[in-house]
Design a protein around this motif. Structure first.
Motif, short mmCIF file in Angstrom:
data_model
loop_
_atom_site.label_atom_id
_atom_site.label_comp_id
_atom_site.label_asym_id
_atom_site.label_seq_id
_atom_site.Cartn_x
_atom_site.Cartn_y
_atom_site.Cartn_z
N GLY A 21 0.80 -1.23 0.00
CA GLY A 21 0.00 0.00 0.00
C GLY A 21 0.82 1.27 0.00
N GLY A 24 2.84 1.15 -4.22
CA GLY A 24 2.11 0.81 -5.44
C GLY A 24 2.50 -0.60 -5.87
N GLU A 28 6.09 3.51 -9.43
CA GLU A 28 6.31 4.91 -9.04
C GLU A 28 7.67 5.11 -8.40
N TYR A 29 8.08 4.16 -7.55
CA TYR A 29 9.35 4.34 -6.84
C TYR A 29 10.55 3.83 -7.64
N ARG A 58 -8.25 11.38 2.38
CA ARG A 58 -7.87 10.00 2.71
C ARG A 58 -6.64 9.94 3.58
N PHE A 268 7.25 7.62 1.79
CA PHE A 268 6.67 8.93 1.43
C PHE A 268 7.58 10.07 1.90
N CYS B 238 2.52 10.80 -0.61
CA CYS B 238 3.78 10.51 -1.32
C CYS B 238 4.13 11.55 -2.38
N VAL B 240 3.95 11.13 -5.51
CA VAL B 240 4.44 10.49 -6.74
C VAL B 240 3.50 9.42 -7.31
N GLY B 241 2.29 9.35 -6.76
CA GLY B 241 1.30 8.45 -7.36
C GLY B 241 1.23 7.06 -6.76
N ALA B 242 1.93 6.84 -5.65
CA ALA B 242 1.96 5.50 -5.08
C ALA B 242 0.89 5.27 -4.02
N CYS B 243 0.60 6.29 -3.21
CA CYS B 243 -0.22 6.03 -2.02
C CYS B 243 -1.72 6.12 -2.27
N LEU B 244 -2.13 6.73 -3.36
CA LEU B 244 -3.55 6.89 -3.71
C LEU B 244 -4.31 7.74 -2.70
#
Lengths: 301, 278
Positions: A21, A24, A28-29, A58, A268, B238, B240-244
């Motif tokens: 979670g 991704g 992305e990383y 969220r 993050f 994040c 960068v698009g990872a955590c949503l």
């Protein structure tokens, strides 16, 4: 020096993984870190069909951590297998797929579908997400429910099964024993701790979901304690996680009894953290003249 | 390419109450597109997450970036204390930015409200450059000529009161129209009131500002049947698009998420108004 660890017959080049979670499916990383350096990529939870997740906001920041209530938004298993797995196959790292569902049947569907995918090394069963109304944590807070879903998934899964445990229980060792008794090959813990933040300017909840999962360095002592207790209670391997920010943090988890560790929220904060932890563990072994990382596992009793 | 770097603060000053103007030395200026943003990491380890802040301006020599931000909490409060020479960690450049091509050669509205004004400056520079010193486009607007390719840059910005930060900079790159909630400058009211009061028209809109303003602009654009590119914001983790974490509802199924959600940090922050449910 050996940094390899083995969990349920699966060998990992080092004990450092990503927490489901927060990474991704690695895409992305991969702009920041070389995924080849990681022991495993643990992917975002995937269900049998796409899930839209929760309304926004969220995420919210709290002292030394964050709350999230994403609600397991995911594109569904077909997109995952068609897009995300081929991406991950380019890398020399192990792939662990986190599986979520609303019913036992949902979990079984996904587990069966992933059985056809030889590039998936292990399944991690999410019975501990605090942010969805159905499924998930409902299976993870009662020992009998956990036993049942673990047995069902084990019957249908081809890969070894990791049960991801919730800290939102009275006695985590009771849950760990139930999962072990039902045939789980490994455990991962801890998922996030249920929390709440109130926005005093707007006089409402900071998250649309009202509650969210607390993660980040704020939860690390709780996680280390639970990994230690669980390691005393079961024989199956443990993947430890909860607020790991540095190699020193990761080593604490190994010493407490974890065979591997996952890094979550700190991605993050520092997108390079995973590889920094890999390198930091190597330096630690070198500095103390430790030949094998496995010597650290459960060394503090 | 997205990078996390360490950069040096060149200068900082407070240009309106709680509004700070910071120049940062960074080569990220070479790749910065108007409407993109930076994520800046506080040093205080109790505030872990990076703060998304829009890029206000890139220096002509491409060696520094300007951000103009409001002190909204602990993180931005820390930033506001930085002096020249401070070393800071940041991630950039992030997001898609405004589609400049959609505005070239057209009559455009560049609309900013409150702390949504800063990204409008770099956009105005980019679109206004080609028309600087070119008066012919204005004649077209008044119906006296028919052949003209220049972009008519109409900048409409709204403020709470008479603290008109960045208005002087903006006036260099287009025709500037002001709105203030208290009526202390320009049209009393919001940016849509300023459009009406000045009888302005556009072929395309670019906007950044609070959600009620963006909703009003979307409504206007739908009525006029013109495209509107809106820069959205949402709490991010994040970047960068990872955590949503920072999603917006979309009209169609999003190509990445396969549900009706797009990621503001990577698929945006700029969306065409009809694509998103705001």
């Amino acid at each position: 020096m050996n940094t390899k660890v083995t969990i349920a017959g699966v060998e990992f080049k080092n004990p450092v993984m990503t927490a489901s979670g927060t990474f991704g499916s690695g895409m992305e990383y991969s702009e920041f870190v070389d995924l080849n350096r990681l022991g495993a990529v643990v992917t975002k939870g995937v269900a049998n069909v796409p899930w839209p997740g929760n309304p926004t906001p969220r995420v919210a920041e709290v002292y030394g951590g964050m709350l999230n209530a994403i609600g397991l938004q995911n594109p569904g298993i077909d997109v995952f297998c068609g897009r995300d797995l081929p991406f991950l196959r380019q890398y020399d790292t192990k792939v662990i797929v986190n599986v979520c569902g609303k019913t036992v049947g949902d979990y079984v569907d996904v587990a069966e579908r992933l059985g056809e995918e030889s590039s998936v090394a292990m399944l991690e069963i999410n019975v501990s997400c605090p942010n969805v109304k159905e499924g998930a944590i409902a299976f993870g807070q009662k020992a009998d429910a956990l036993f049942r879903i673990t047995s069902e998934v084990k019957k249908h899964a081809r890969q070894p099964v990791i049960m991801k445990l919730s800290p939102n229980v009275t006695d985590i060792t009771e849950m760990a024993r139930a999962a072990e008794a039902a045939g789980a090959d490994a455990l991962s813990l801890i998922n996030t701790i249920t929390g709440m933040k109130i926005d005093i300017q707007r006089r409402t909840f900071a998250l649309a979901n009202k509650t969210g999962g607390l993660s980040g360095p704020a939860i690390k002592p709780v996680a280390v304690r639970m990994v230690y207790q669980t390691a005393q209670a079961v024989k199956i391997p443990i993947i430890g996680m909860g607020g790991i920010a540095t190699a020193e943090d990761a080593i604490e988890f190994l010493l407490a009894g974890a065979t591997a560790v996952s890094i979550g929220a700190m991605n993050f904060v520092n997108p390079y953290v995973t590889v920094e932890v890999v390198e930091g563990i190597e330096s630690y072994l070198e500095r103390w003249g430790i030949e094998d990382v496995r010597e650290l596992i459960g060394a503090v009793r | 390419m997205k990078q996390k770097i360490t950069a040096t603060v060149l200068s900082q000053k407070e240009i309106a109450p709680d509004i700070f103007d910071m120049w940062i030395a960074t080569k990220l200026a070479e790749q910065a597109v108007p409407g993109q943003f930076l994520c800046i990491y506080p040093k205080d380890r109790s505030t872990l997450l990076p703060r998304p802040i829009s890029i206000c301006e890139a220096a002509e020599n491409k060696e520094s970036l300007r951000i103009v931000y409001r002190v909204a909490g602990q993180g931005t409060k820390e930033f506001s204390g930085y002096q020249a020479g401070e070393r800071i960690s940041l991630l950039g450049t992030l997001g898609n930015g405004f589609p400049l091509e959609a505005g070239k050669g057209k009559k455009v509205f560049l609309m900013g409200g409150g702390i949504g004004v800063p990204p409008i400056l770099q956009l105005a520079k980019a679109l206004g450059q080609e028309t600087r010193g070119c008066e012919s486009r204005k004649r077209v607007v008044h119906g006296q000529e028919t052949q003209e390719q220049g972009t008519l840059v109409q900048i409409i910005v709204g403020y709470r009161d008479g603290h008109l930060f960045l208005a002087d900079d903006l006036s260099k790159y287009g025709d500037l129209y002001l709105a203030t909630e208290d009526g202390s400058a320009g049209t009393k009211g919001n940016v849509m009131d300023a459009v009406a009061a000045n009888g302005l028209e556009a072929d395309v809109i670019f906007a950044c500002g609070p959600m009620p303003m963006l909703r009003a602009i979307k409504q206007y654009a739908l009525e006029k049947e013109i495209p509107a590119y809106l820069s959205l914001e949402e709490h991010m983790a994040c970047g960068v698009g990872a955590c949503l974490g920072c999603v917006v509802k979309t009209r169609e199924i999003d190509h990445h998420s396969h549900v009706h959600n797009a990621r503001i940090c990577t698929d945006g922050p700029v969306f065409e108004a009809r694509e998103v449910d705001i």
